[in-house]
Scaffold this motif. Structure first.
Motif, PDB file in Angstrom:
ATOM      1  N   LEU A  23       0.851  -1.193   0.000  1.00 33.60           N
ATOM      2  CA  LEU A  23       0.000   0.000   0.000  1.00 33.60           C
ATOM      3  C   LEU A  23       0.886   1.242   0.000  1.00 33.60           C
ATOM      4  N   LYS A  24       0.681   2.105  -0.990  1.00 40.81           N
ATOM      5  CA  LYS A  24       1.394   3.384  -1.024  1.00 40.81           C
ATOM      6  C   LYS A  24       0.794   4.313   0.031  1.00 40.81           C
ATOM      7  N   LEU A  39     -13.120  -0.570  -2.375  1.00 42.56           N
ATOM      8  CA  LEU A  39     -13.483  -1.417  -3.516  1.00 42.56           C
ATOM      9  C   LEU A  39     -12.298  -1.511  -4.459  1.00 42.56           C
ATOM     10  N   GLY A  40     -11.941  -2.718  -4.845  1.00 37.29           N
ATOM     11  CA  GLY A  40     -10.838  -2.857  -5.800  1.00 37.29           C
ATOM     12  C   GLY A  40     -10.602  -4.318  -6.097  1.00 37.29           C
ATOM     13  N   PRO A  41      -9.827  -4.588  -7.140  1.00 36.19           N
ATOM     14  CA  PRO A  41      -9.553  -5.980  -7.492  1.00 36.19           C
ATOM     15  C   PRO A  41      -8.666  -6.645  -6.443  1.00 36.19           C
ATOM     16  N   GLY A  45      -4.696  -3.946  -2.192  1.00 41.70           N
ATOM     17  CA  GLY A  45      -4.262  -3.373  -0.915  1.00 41.70           C
ATOM     18  C   GLY A  45      -5.395  -3.112   0.070  1.00 41.70           C
ATOM     19  N   LYS A  46      -6.599  -3.595  -0.232  1.00 39.47           N
ATOM     20  CA  LYS A  46      -7.767  -3.328   0.623  1.00 39.47           C
ATOM     21  C   LYS A  46      -7.590  -3.920   2.016  1.00 39.47           C
ATOM     22  N   THR A  47      -7.268  -5.220   2.047  1.00 42.68           N
ATOM     23  CA  THR A  47      -7.122  -5.890   3.338  1.00 42.68           C
ATOM     24  C   THR A  47      -5.968  -5.284   4.124  1.00 42.68           C
ATOM     25  N   MET A 211      -9.823   1.367  -5.188  1.00 48.24           N
ATOM     26  CA  MET A 211      -8.384   1.106  -5.055  1.00 48.24           C
ATOM     27  C   MET A 211      -7.878   0.260  -6.209  1.00 48.24           C
ATOM     28  N   ASN A 212      -6.634   0.520  -6.604  1.00 45.27           N
ATOM     29  CA  ASN A 212      -5.980  -0.261  -7.646  1.00 45.27           C
ATOM     30  C   ASN A 212      -4.472  -0.106  -7.483  1.00 45.27           C
ATOM     31  N   HIS A 213      -3.720  -1.182  -7.688  1.00 38.89           N
ATOM     32  CA  HIS A 213      -2.261  -1.121  -7.625  1.00 38.89           C
ATOM     33  C   HIS A 213      -1.762  -0.390  -6.385  1.00 38.89           C
TER      34      HIS A 213
END
Ligand SMILES: Nc1ncnc2c1ncn2[C@@H]1O[C@H](COP(=O)(O)OP(=O)(O)O)[C@@H](O)[C@H]1O
Ligand SMILES: [Mg+2]
Length: 359
Positions: A23-24, A39-41, A45-47, A211-213
Motif C-alpha cells: 500500500l502506497k 473497492l478494488g480488485p 491493498g484493501k485488506t 483502489m488499484n495497484h
C-alpha cells in the motif's frame, strides 16, 4: 441511537513487505457514522489498509487518528473496534447466545445487561428463535448473522468488515447486504467495508474508495464515481463504460476537451486528474447513447457496426463494434430495435456534456 461513533483519519498510512509495496501512502477520512467501502480488485491493498486500521498489521509509515487521538501504535485489544471477516470464526462449543454474549462478558458487563443486550441484538438479526443452537446447527447465512450480532452487540466506535459475504451464494449475499445496511443505519456506527464486488459497493455505501495497484484511485459517493469517474480504471470498475482511447486535441474554457481517437474526434467534459497523461479516453455510459445521427449542435456522432442484440429484461442491449475492434454497448427500448439487422452500420449520438475525458 448513536452512543459513540468515531471519525477516522488515515494520514499517509503505507505498508511495505521488504521491497514490495502492498500500500502506497494513503490519505483518507471516514466521517462519524459513515459507511465507507474499499473497492478494488484482488491484490489492490484493501485488506492491508483495513488490517492497519484494526492494528493487526503495523504500518510502515503514516498515522491513524481516531477522534483526533493517535491510535497508530495502540494495541489491537485496546482499540474499540468490531471485526467481521469472511470466515466468521464463531466459537463452535458456544451457543448462538453465548457467542453474542462473549464480547460483553469480556468487557465485564453485569449479567442482566448482557442478557438484555444479547436478546435485543438477536432480535435485530432475526435469530431470537436460534439462541440456544450451536453454530454447526445453522446455515451459512445464519452463522454470518451471528457474527454480525457479535460485532454490533458491544456497540464499538468503529466496525471493520473484510468481504464478510464472500462465502455466501448470490441470493443470500443480496439479502445480507441490505441487512448490514439496515444494522449500520440502526446503530450508526462508523463502518469500513471491503469488497471486490462493485454492485455490493454501490448498494451499501455512503462513499466508495476505489483502489488499484496499492493506491486510492478515487473517493466519492456511488453517484459521483458513476457519473464523474476520474480515471479509466474507476470508470471501468464501476458500472459499464464505453471507452474511446485517444489524445487530447484541445481544451476550452468551459471545461470541455476534444479527444482525437481512431474513430474520429469527439468532445466531452474534461475530468482527468492527470492532464499530462500520455493517453486519455472518452467515457460514455451505455444509457447515454441514442440511435440515429446527431440531432443538433453539442452532440457527438459515431458510425458503428451492430454485432448483436441481447434481450436483458426491461431493455435490449445492443452490442456494437468499431473498425479497430473497440466494443460499445447501448441500451434501447425493445420497440425501437425492431427492424435492425446484425451487421448493419448504424449512427449513434450522445450529448457532448454526457461524456467524460479521463486518463
Ligand atoms: N504478509 C504479507 N507478505 C507479503 N506480501 C503481502 C502480505 N500480505 C499481503 N501481501 C501482498 O500485498 C498486496 C495487497 O494485498 P491485500 O491487501 O491482501 O489485497 P486485497 O485485500 O486488495 O486483495 C498483495 O500483492 C499481497 O500479495
Ligand atoms: Mg483482501
Amino acid at each position: 441511537m448513536t452512543q459513540h461513533t468515531a471519525k477516522i483519519q488515515i494520514d499517509g498510512l503505507s505498508k511495505n513487505y521488504g521491497t514490495f509495496t502492498a500500500l502506497k501512502p494513503t490519505h483518507l477520512e471516514v466521517q462519524r457514522g459513515e459507511f465507507l467501502t474499499l473497492l478494488g480488485p484482488s491484490g489492490s491493498g484493501k485488506t492491508t489498509l483495513l488490517q492497519m486500521v484494526s492494528g493487526l498489521v503495523p504500518a510502515t509509515s503514516g498515522r491513524l487518528l481516531v477522534d483526533g487521538a493517535d491510535w497508530t501504535d495502540r494495541p489491537v485489544h485496546a482499540r474499540d473496534m468490531g471485526l467481521v471477516f469472511q470466515h466468521y470464526a464463531l466459537f463452535p462449543h458456544m451457543t448462538v447466545a453465548e457467542n453474542v454474549a462473549f464480547p460483553l462478558k469480556m468487557r465485564k458487563l453485569d449479567a442482566a445487561d448482557v442478557a438484555r443486550r444479547v436478546g435485543e441484538t438477536l432480535e435485530k438479526v432475526q435469530l431470537s428463535a436460534f439462541a440456544h443452537r450451536f453454530p454447526r446447527e445453522l446455515s451459512g447465512g445464519q452463522q454470518q448473522r451471528v457474527a454480525l450480532a457479535r460485532c454490533f452487540v458491544f456497540r464499538p466506535e468503529v466496525i471493520l468488515m473484510d468481504e464478510p459475504l464472500g462465502a455466501l451464494d448470490k441470493a443470500l449475499r443480496e439479502t445480507m447486504q441490505l441487512e448490514i445496511r439496515r444494522l449500520h443505519r440502526e446503530f450508526g456506527t462508523t463502518l469500513i467495508y471491503v469488497t471486490h464486488d462493485q454492485e455490493e459497493a454501490l448498494v451499501m455505501s455512503d462513499r466508495i474508495c476505489v483502489m488499484n495497484h496499492a493506491q486510492v484511485e478515487q473517493i466519492g459517493t456511488p453517484h459521483e464515481i458513476y457519473s464523474h469517474p476520474e480515471t479509466i480504471f474507476a470508470a471501468t470498475f464501476i458500472g459499464h463504460s464505453n471507452i474511446l482511447r485517444g489524445r487530447i486535441a484541445g481544451r476550452d474554457a468551459d471545461g470541455m476537451a476534444r479527444i482525437a481517437t481512431a474513430a474520429g474526434t469527439f468532445s466531452g467534459r474534461f475530468g482527468a486528474r492527470d492532464a499530462e497523461a500520455a493517453e486519455h479516453a472518452l467515457i460514455v455510459r451505455p444509457e447515454q447513447l441514442c440511435l440515429g445521427p446527431a440531432t443538433g449542435p453539442g452532440m457527438n456522432e459515431l458510425h458503428i457496426t451492430l454485432r448483436d442484440i441481447v434481450y436483458i429484461g426491461s431493455d435490449n442491449r445492443l452490442l456494437l463494434t468499431l473498425p479497430d475492434g473497440t466494443e460499445f454497448t447501448m441500451r434501447q427500448d425493445p420497440a425501437r430495435t425492431q427492424g435492425l439487422r446484425i451487421g448493419e452500420n448504424l449512427s449513434v449520438h450522445w450529448p457532448q456534456t454526457a461524456g467524460r475525458v479521463v486518463s
